[in-house]
Design an enzyme around this catalytic site. Structure first.
Site, mmCIF file in Angstrom:
data_model
loop_
_atom_site.group_PDB
_atom_site.id
_atom_site.type_symbol
_atom_site.label_atom_id
_atom_site.label_comp_id
_atom_site.label_asym_id
_atom_site.label_seq_id
_atom_site.Cartn_x
_atom_site.Cartn_y
_atom_site.Cartn_z
ATOM 1 N N GLY A 74 33.524 -7.018 -35.354
ATOM 2 C CA GLY A 74 34.510 -7.728 -34.578
ATOM 3 C C GLY A 74 34.099 -9.240 -34.804
ATOM 4 C CB SER A 91 34.111 -20.351 -22.686
ATOM 5 O OG SER A 91 35.981 -20.899 -21.626
ATOM 6 C CG HIS A 127 34.431 -20.273 -17.701
ATOM 7 N ND1 HIS A 127 35.665 -19.410 -17.784
ATOM 8 C CD2 HIS A 127 34.628 -21.251 -17.995
ATOM 9 C CE1 HIS A 127 36.142 -20.472 -18.999
ATOM 10 N NE2 HIS A 127 35.328 -21.432 -18.580
ATOM 11 C CD GLU A 138 40.824 -20.453 -18.987
ATOM 12 O OE1 GLU A 138 41.350 -20.779 -19.549
ATOM 13 O OE2 GLU A 138 39.790 -20.017 -18.762
ATOM 14 C CE1 TYR A 139 43.441 -15.856 -15.543
ATOM 15 C CE2 TYR A 139 44.485 -14.580 -13.840
ATOM 16 C CZ TYR A 139 44.155 -14.847 -15.523
ATOM 17 O OH TYR A 139 43.844 -13.558 -16.298
ATOM 18 C CE LYS A 170 35.191 -16.809 -20.442
ATOM 19 N NZ LYS A 170 36.158 -15.396 -20.631
#
Length: 309
Positions: free
Chosen positions: A7, A121, A176, A180-181, A173
């Site tokens: 990826g 992140s 986390h 963040e939201y 995560k």
């Protein structure tokens, strides 16, 4: 060390470049020839298949997956695993659900292939600033991969850590991203209040810049917001449509399962969902009810006529 990177989108390519700068050998694979070419220009060896990628790595191999969460991860693991050997390790650095980690690790364990989940992140700034890494997996496996994590992190001794067994990395995560939201929603609401106090003619970019230094609300998120407001103070060309990666939903669901009240994160998620509605049926129905209530005699549940209060 050497690492396979599956990826080579923006995150995968930038992580590859940071590893190469740190002295590691990277073998990359991506179905997009353009993505592969750009990463090759940064110094990575390129494989034209997952089989070729595995063949170019010395055992015990480590292969990092930076593919979209869900079926793409399962499909990649299914295609890659036959080319790996006992003692090799697959690292999922995407935004997978920690419950999927547990299932994938159990399946790979039968083949004696290790699995590590690395909540990552840093986004597009990670190349220059480093990535925050929340790592789940067996201690011995994580310790062997430590040089990789130290190079990707902001510094060898900070910004990354082995947080627990398989699943723990993506669980941390997930929370986390739920936080963040809530942070993003609070900033958005605060700046909306400032913007609507028209008589003060506030310069929002200036306010954000002031808050960046010394204030208790300073953060990297505020740094990014300040820069965005400086570049586009009227938010021209930006649609009021906010996507979500799924981790906010998972955080809310986990809070419910654990009987934990998480109203800020929950409301922040609902606000994102609301941003995608066009002419919401609920609002139209409320408008209709208010119109009927305010302008006409309505019937109560008993069927008797009642004047509005």
């Amino acid at each position: 060390m050497e690492l396979g990177m599956v990826g080579l989108g923006r995150m995968g390519a930038n992580m590859s470049e940071r590893l190469i700068r740190g002295g590691h050998r990277v073998v990359g694979y991506d179905p997009s020839p353009d993505a592969a070419r750009r990463t090759a220009e940064k110094g990575a060896a390129i494989a034209d298949s997952l089989a070729s990628l595995a063949a170019q790595l010395k055992p015990p191999r480590a292969v990092w997956l930076m593919v979209p969460a869900g079926d793409p991860v399962d499909q990649t693991i299914e295609a890659l695993a036959p080319h790996l050997s006992a003692g090799d390790t697959i690292i999922d650095g995407g935004n997978s659900n920690y419950k999927d980690d547990l299932r994938r690790a159990a399946s790979l364990r039968q083949k004696h292939i290790n699995f590590v989940d690395a909540g990552t992140s840093g986004g597009i700034w990670g190349l220059a600033e480093g990535y925050s890494l929340m790592i789940g997996g067996d201690k011995a496996v994580v310790e062997r991969l430590t040089p990789i994590f130290r190079t990707l992190a902001p510094a060898a001794d900070r910004g990354w850590g082995h947080v627990g067994p398989v699943g723990a990395g993506h669980f941390v995560k997930m929370v986390h991203n739920g936080i963040e939201y809530g942070l993003m929603e609070a900033y958005a609401e605060g700046f909306a209040i400032l913007e609507n106090k028209r008589e003060f003619q506030l310069d929002l970019a200036q306010v954000a810049e002031i808050w960046r230094f010394g204030s208790v609300v300073r953060s990297w998120l505020l740094d990014l917001t300040a820069d965005a407001l400086k570049q586009n103070p009227q938010l021209e060309g930006i649609e009021a449509y906010v996507a979500d990666s799924g981790e906010g939903r998972w955080t809310v669901a986990e809070a419910i399962d654990l009987d934990i009240s998480a109203p800020v994160i929950t409301l922040a998620l609902l606000r994102r969902l609301r941003s995608r509605e066009r002419e919401p049926f609920a609002d139209r129905l409320l408008a209709m009810m208010r119109h009927e209530f305010g302008g006409h005699v309505i019937k109560a549940a008993t069927g008797k006529e009642k004047k509005p209060a």
